[in-house]
Design a protein around this motif. Sequence first.
Motif, mmCIF file in Angstrom:
data_model
loop_
_atom_site.group_PDB
_atom_site.id
_atom_site.type_symbol
_atom_site.label_atom_id
_atom_site.label_comp_id
_atom_site.label_asym_id
_atom_site.label_seq_id
_atom_site.Cartn_x
_atom_site.Cartn_y
_atom_site.Cartn_z
ATOM 1 N N SER C 56 -69.192 -16.933 -0.550
ATOM 2 C CA SER C 56 -69.989 -15.789 -0.526
ATOM 3 C C SER C 56 -69.220 -14.784 0.503
ATOM 4 C CB SER C 56 -71.353 -15.955 -0.306
ATOM 5 O OG SER C 56 -71.585 -16.367 0.889
ATOM 6 N N THR C 60 -72.205 -11.062 -2.330
ATOM 7 C CA THR C 60 -71.263 -11.340 -3.649
ATOM 8 C C THR C 60 -71.137 -13.019 -3.596
ATOM 9 O OG1 THR C 60 -70.285 -9.016 -3.624
ATOM 10 C CG2 THR C 60 -69.152 -11.183 -4.902
ATOM 11 N N SER C 93 -75.213 -12.853 -12.977
ATOM 12 C CA SER C 93 -74.416 -11.909 -11.823
ATOM 13 C C SER C 93 -74.995 -10.401 -11.480
ATOM 14 C CB SER C 93 -73.031 -12.070 -11.791
ATOM 15 O OG SER C 93 -72.435 -11.416 -12.872
ATOM 16 N N SER C 94 -75.175 -9.818 -12.569
ATOM 17 C CA SER C 94 -75.763 -8.378 -12.621
ATOM 18 C C SER C 94 -76.374 -7.780 -13.662
ATOM 19 C CB SER C 94 -74.259 -7.532 -12.545
ATOM 20 O OG SER C 94 -74.428 -6.191 -12.908
ATOM 21 N N ASP C 147 -73.283 -13.785 -8.392
ATOM 22 C CA ASP C 147 -73.959 -12.619 -7.965
ATOM 23 C C ASP C 147 -73.024 -11.373 -7.319
ATOM 24 O OD1 ASP C 147 -76.647 -11.263 -7.588
ATOM 25 O OD2 ASP C 147 -77.208 -12.565 -5.782
ATOM 26 N N ILE C 148 -73.128 -10.263 -7.775
ATOM 27 C CA ILE C 148 -72.222 -9.258 -7.613
ATOM 28 C C ILE C 148 -72.723 -8.209 -6.282
ATOM 29 C CG2 ILE C 148 -70.687 -7.478 -8.570
ATOM 30 C CD1 ILE C 148 -70.512 -8.665 -10.995
ATOM 31 N N ASP C 149 -71.883 -8.027 -5.493
ATOM 32 C CA ASP C 149 -72.074 -7.016 -4.551
ATOM 33 C C ASP C 149 -70.672 -6.405 -3.906
ATOM 34 O OD1 ASP C 149 -73.366 -4.991 -2.872
ATOM 35 O OD2 ASP C 149 -73.939 -6.507 -1.442
ATOM 36 N N LEU C 152 -65.119 -8.469 -5.554
ATOM 37 C CA LEU C 152 -65.071 -9.797 -6.406
ATOM 38 C C LEU C 152 -63.679 -10.135 -6.183
ATOM 39 C CD1 LEU C 152 -66.844 -9.520 -9.897
ATOM 40 C CD2 LEU C 152 -67.281 -10.931 -7.905
ATOM 41 N N THR C 155 -63.540 -12.424 -3.017
ATOM 42 C CA THR C 155 -64.264 -13.692 -3.313
ATOM 43 C C THR C 155 -63.875 -14.676 -4.284
ATOM 44 O OG1 THR C 155 -66.093 -12.003 -3.085
ATOM 45 C CG2 THR C 155 -66.936 -14.243 -3.387
ATOM 46 N N ASP C 211 -68.065 -2.848 -0.343
ATOM 47 C CA ASP C 211 -69.372 -3.501 -1.178
ATOM 48 C C ASP C 211 -69.684 -2.611 -2.345
ATOM 49 O OD1 ASP C 211 -70.770 -1.147 -0.430
ATOM 50 O OD2 ASP C 211 -71.598 -1.872 1.366
ATOM 51 N N LEU C 212 -70.707 -2.940 -3.165
ATOM 52 C CA LEU C 212 -71.019 -2.374 -4.422
ATOM 53 C C LEU C 212 -70.896 -1.039 -4.392
ATOM 54 C CD1 LEU C 212 -71.114 -3.509 -7.198
ATOM 55 C CD2 LEU C 212 -73.677 -3.631 -6.799
#
Lengths: 273, 273, 273, 249, 249, 249
Positions: C56, C60, C93-94, C147-149, C152, C155, C211-212
């Motif tokens: 993570s 994310t 994830s989203s 999980d998406i923040d 990617l 990560t 970040d997102l």
Amino acid sequence: MAIGKKPIVVEQIRKTRMAEFLSKGRRLSGRGLLDYRPIKIETGLIEKASGSAKVSIGNTQVIAGVKVEMGTPFPDTPDQGLLIVNTEVLPISSRNAEPGPPSEDAIELARVVDRGIRESKMIDLKKLCLLPGKKVLAVFIDVSVLDIDGNLFDTISYACTAALATAKIRKYDVANEEVKATEEMVPLPIRTTPISVTMARIEDVLIVDPDLEEEALMDARLTLASDHDDNICAGQKGCPGGFTVEQIMQARDTALVKGKENRDLLKREIGLA
Amino acid sequence: MAIGKKPIVVEQIRKTRMAEFLSKGRRLSGRGLLDYRPIKIETGLIEKASGSAKVSIGNTQVIAGVKVEMGTPFPDTPDQGLLIVNTEVLPISSRNAEPGPPSEDAIELARVVDRGIRESKMIDLKKLCLLPGKKVLAVFIDVSVLDIDGNLFDTISYACTAALATAKIRKYDVANEEVKATEEMVPLPIRTTPISVTMARIEDVLIVDPDLEEEALMDARLTLASDHDDNICAGQKGCPGGFTVEQIMQARDTALVKGKENRDLLKREIGLA
Amino acid sequence: MAIGKKPIVVEQIRKTRMAEFLSKGRRLSGRGLLDYRPIKIETGLIEKASGSAKVSIGNTQVIAGVKVEMGTPFPDTPDQGLLIVNTEVLPISSRNAEPGPPSEDAIELARVVDRGIRESKMIDLKKLCLLPGKKVLAVFIDVSVLDIDGNLFDTISYACTAALATAKIRKYDVANEEVKATEEMVPLPIRTTPISVTMARIEDVLIVDPDLEEEALMDARLTLASDHDDNICAGQKGCPGGFTVEQIMQARDTALVKGKENRDLLKREIGLA
Amino acid sequence: MTTLINEQGLRVDGRRFDQLRPFKLEVGVLRNADGSAYIEMGKNKIMAAVYGPKEVHPKHQTLPDRCLLRCRYHMSPFSVDTRKNPAPSRREIEISKILREALEPALILGDYPRTAIDVYLEVLQSDGGSRCAGLTAAALALADAGINMRDLVVACAAGKLGGQIVLDLSDVEDKEGDADLPVAIMPNLNQVTLLQLDGMMTGEEFKTAFEMALQGCKTLYDAQKATLISKYFGKAEPPQQEVQEGPEE
Amino acid sequence: MTTLINEQGLRVDGRRFDQLRPFKLEVGVLRNADGSAYIEMGKNKIMAAVYGPKEVHPKHQTLPDRCLLRCRYHMSPFSVDTRKNPAPSRREIEISKILREALEPALILGDYPRTAIDVYLEVLQSDGGSRCAGLTAAALALADAGINMRDLVVACAAGKLGGQIVLDLSDVEDKEGDADLPVAIMPNLNQVTLLQLDGMMTGEEFKTAFEMALQGCKTLYDAQKATLISKYFGKAEPPQQEVQEGPEE
Amino acid sequence: MTTLINEQGLRVDGRRFDQLRPFKLEVGVLRNADGSAYIEMGKNKIMAAVYGPKEVHPKHQTLPDRCLLRCRYHMSPFSVDTRKNPAPSRREIEISKILREALEPALILGDYPRTAIDVYLEVLQSDGGSRCAGLTAAALALADAGINMRDLVVACAAGKLGGQIVLDLSDVEDKEGDADLPVAIMPNLNQVTLLQLDGMMTGEEFKTAFEMALQGCKTLYDAQKATLISKYFGKAEPPQQEVQEGPEE
């Protein structure tokens, strides 16, 4: 089975009336709660298949064909032949069946029928092995659904059973790691005759062999298959509703009783009894 | 051919005017009823292919490439090479051609062209067999459609014929069940040069080589291919309209006459005559 | 990365505020321009895989698993094993990740990560060859995005690197053209530890590890991967915006500095340093 | 190579050059379909079903001034010697297209604007000439569905076999023969709505074969009409069964 | 392993380190497309077509305030040594995406709200650097279609070959080389809109290669402009043909 | 064939006939999902996520009077011994369907007309009984998402192994055993919402196994409740961890 559900306008009034009838042990069609519609079985009509059967239960009509090909065994079962069941709900069968890849419903149908055959050990798959790890026979059972009026599970299951039980395949001789086809035709290595019985719950009543209208109104569905020794060999609950524990036990008993009746009928029809 | 049809606003008035012209033996473009538009053929422009040809008929433009690979023969023709024709109507070719899997129209095109080559026995497939039952040459002909202005059938057919007739492939030596590639490049084993002629019926008149506007208004289409001995070797009627028996016979005659003309032109262009 | 972009209402006001912050060297989250969020790495949690890592970066979260199978080498690299990277952006994830075939974004992710591993020569593919031209090991790295923040790229890249670096595979003995599995488990032939660094440009400022929310507002993205010798081994610019020549050079420097930091962290976490 | 024609001039199944295989036609064989028919032609066993006129899905395919005709020709996996993958092949897609185009001229599609008619053909067992047999059954199913038609459509092939033009090729004849020419007509309107040719013929042979196919169509057309009359006007004996005289293998 | 650089410091096709392959640019080569271009670059032969601005299908993709840009990079099956399956590969999908993102900054998409522009690239024959060549052609096709643009986009790669940084790798150089760095720029706006790196370089080499790629872009940019001028202002001789001086294999 | 039951009457992993494998439940493990849960059950490691109620896409699936429930059971490629193709298999499609039908009776879907709820199960590692473990986690994730429910749903299998009816088969037991009977219930409403049977049992054994599965469900139901209480009412120690007493391989 959701197939064929949508066209029917499910009026609550109709369901109430059906429930009233059912609570008195009767069905709208006049059948008893545990009566099947007429079951008709015709085998051998597809000469190009190793075995075939056209089965109708009431107006529901399907045709199953068996083809046998050479194949390679799965690595974890090198001494067993292959069994592949495929079901196609043809667009000719209902106003709601669209052409295209198999729906979730068709996949469930094929997999439940597959398990009924496989888990009952109907076919001795080891006898389909020619060269362990290398060459086995692959048995394809393809089902084409022609006309839908409820209870596809049993109609398809009986068609597969009848087609397999009457199939004739080429005999192979194996010597020195070589497989040689002979002229002789032999039956498939059949051990038993699994028979499924599909039941529906509508309100508090269990019935067998639901027709299309009953399927449109049913709360839950349960299919149980049994073999000739009264073993239960496959089960599948369906529909977004449940059963009480007691209903499950009642269904078990019904499946064994009706299974025996239908097995006798099927064997008679295909000339095995 | 429905490709390219939709963009044109098909006014009845336009069709009436076209029909008037046609009834006098003329076309809106000034061409005679049995005149092709200019046919241009360029070969060898794709160096990485064994053979290639870019062909235009009027503004319609396609490119065909030939690739040859090792393959395994079909079980029922163990001594024959493989021929695979594939057509892609590229999205660059028309406002209405979408990317994606081949449309029904593209599949029909490819299959008709395939039959023209296959049934005329243009390529001697037996000469592409290296080890019977085991190794054969597979000839892939891929067609990319670049620009559409009617009569894709003939444009594609001529491009395939020209690409095949000018292709050079590696020579293989076979000895002791072993296939060895040599340095030598040889032509494909070509027997004849099939030529298709596509005709359209608009009202009561038959024309050859319809352009995009004529296709939008045509009632029916007929493609007939012939070989150098005046045998008819492939045919395909298309469009939701029909022909009278007499029109079919008239089309047969036209296909043989125009086929000969176009075969001569094609052979001249690619240096074979 | 467009994944996860749409749900955020990108108000211009928010972007203005973010830009103001950034111009002062700060981020809305309080991070410095060149600070990563916390990076957590857990390896070995999938016992059925040869190697696995859950990584993570901030919120994310992805998991990578390594499977090794027997395979056939590509004809043009007969002495090399195979490496296959596959990424699935799971619907868990989203809110915007739909089930189905991999999107363009998922394909880009997998291919960039693949190149980072392949071009850095992280795995000595020649050591995965058992019988040249016939049998090699195929290393599958599958990534499931949980999980998406934001970010990617990094990560996933770190998860793949950690899973590969800690994987244990069966040792094979080769003698007389025969491959025999032994009982011994050995690490993969690892040469280096490539580390990607993903940067975003928002207005005139370059930041790392967006970040997102920052991704939703960024103008352009640049990922550069480097190996332990400070070679740059993979690069990918993304998003419909550009960089000045000077920003590219600045990004190169940042990638080498932050790459070293993150490589040290990763090696520490997986017990390699 | 089989000897396809013996010294008596008869074919392997005992037929004369210009003789059809035994066939059987039925209508109204399915409960759910709006119209249905079944044909046996040699070993062909084909089910035809028609649904419609009905709402168009997907909606954007709706035609404002007429009915959308769709056609699907499909083979069951067990219908041929080697199991067929159930996904539609390129061959099935092409045949579906030309069958639709062969049926369309017979239908008065303007009578049903903004609707669709689906014609489904399922080949349960395949023999030579399955596209023609399917088309003949499809026309019956359309009539059974009560769709307004200008004429029936009926199809039959002729071919070339060991130098001889013959009617209605069976599977083995199609494989070993030189050419196959399937033809469909609207008999009353004198329109050819399907024509294909696979294989080689001279121009003269083409004419002979074409005319022989037309003759075959006419025989089948009489059987189509008899089948419909028997169904709708209750004749005791459906006359569409033509028993084969010659010896059969 | 081929010797990629000979003792005279020349490459296998006779080029110097910083020399482009011979190339050729054309615009307006297709009749149906709203804009089109054709490029040859070494053995690359690529057709570019632009359709739009046009209605968006499917409709739900419509953007209320600007134009939807779509891009498809596709290789014909015969474009490479071993036949390519015509279905889009993962490589083609990735390249389509980065080409779209490389073109988008140059387009004034806000001028065409609620419409779509499709850019199609068909690689008829592929050589090293096909994505760069395709991008250079796509920009020309967009200009030919009359789309409002802030600048042209032009692309060129540099790479590393036997320890040497070189311009514009051919197929064989790409396969045997150490690294490939494709770069696209908007020359007047000084913006890098595409950058990828496959293979290994030191930080210093990265800088050298990057700057060499920019030089290549500038040469091609001049050719792009000349091509457009020649097309639209009718100069007699299109100046974009750069003849190769060195020996060619 | 492994000896599945030793002379002390214990199973290969040391469990008694009626003993569950060690398990672990968590809720609220993902940031983006509206509800989420994680379960370990033996070697099963499964993530559950719920999104919704939310707008329905595609729109034509909207139900005017209630919520559309969708469910996807999916296995990561690395979750099983031999890599699994990531595309959904027929097995996954069937399981997705029966899990949806097992959850639906527990949900008050009429409370959310014209919306959709998506339940996603991702099997990160698979052991025997993954459909039951997934269902138990899915019910927790639905509760975590705050969806109105009549009851929780909880699932457990019993099976037949060397002639003995046993609870909660592991992978190896499932493979070597004679039958597997997964059951799901709504404990308070006394409703069986999932039941499958693979393998052979007498009618009597069926009853024994069914009742044993119900017992297993009840143990897991207590753990489900404890997990939710611990999350929402902040008990210090989540009680859902049941430590295994017997020896483990």
